[in-house]
Write a protein that holds these residues in place. Structure first.
Motif: not given
Length: 192
Positions: A34, A38, A80-81, A173, A176
């Motif tokens: 993870c 990120a 995450l995205s 995430y 960044q």
């Protein structure tokens, strides 16, 4: 359903670790994954190399194993995205004892923080105070007592800590990767 589209969960990955002769929990490596996605957009080949190093093998034992490891990375990156902010750390489910789940959360946090520390000070320059505070909280969580008795109160506490970890991961995430996910509805660009 192909391995590539099948959801990778804690037990699936733990079984895959066993196939490679490792009794380790995948939680630590998932924390590293993870944070690596990120901070460094961890490429697939580097991820496979990291998995093999962790498992103490030169390469995945077969093509389906390699596919599963890559599907784990892809699944994490997609979560995450995604605009839904539905990322979940790879942790044991309710079939595991509270102590086992707490230990896995601690290991996940240690893996995540290891990558954040290894990144040095450069990425930290633009971090919000909310992210800095969340990461400080995670550092405290890394030292938590995991020998928890089964109780609704401890269950609730563990859920809250897991949610905190999840939010810290998504915050790292998103900070960044500005603009990914599109959390707010983007207005159409104005043309002049």
């Amino acid at each position: 359903m192909s391995l590539i589209n099948e959801r990778q969960d804690f037990s699936t990955i733990a079984d895959l670790f066993l196939l490679h002769g490792s009794m380790q929990s995948p939680a630590f490596l998932d924390g590293r994954l993870c944070a690596g996605l990120a901070l460094n957009d961890l490429p697939p080949d580097a991820w496979l190399e990291q998995v093999c190093l962790t498992l103490g093998v030169e390469q995945p034992r077969d093509e389906p194993s390699a596919e599963r490891f890559l599907a784990w990375r892809r699944q994490t990156l997609e979560a995450l995205s995604a605009a839904e902010l539905g990322y979940e750390p790879l942790l044991p489910d309710d079939l595991f004892s509270l102590a086992e789940r707490a230990q896995a959360l601690k290991e996940w946090t240690l893996g995540f923080l290891e990558v954040v520390e290894d990144a040095g000070d450069a990425p930290r320059q633009g971090w919000s105070s909310a992210l800095r505070e969340a990461l400080e909280d995670l550092a405290g969580l890394a030292g938590m007592e995991t020998d928890l008795e089964e109780s609704p109160e401890n269950e609730g506490d563990l859920f809250a800590l897991t949610e905190h970890v999840r939010m810290a991961a998504m915050l790292l995430y998103t900070e960044q990767h500005p603009g990914k996910p599109q959390v707010e509805s983007a207005e159409a660009p104005t043309r002049h």
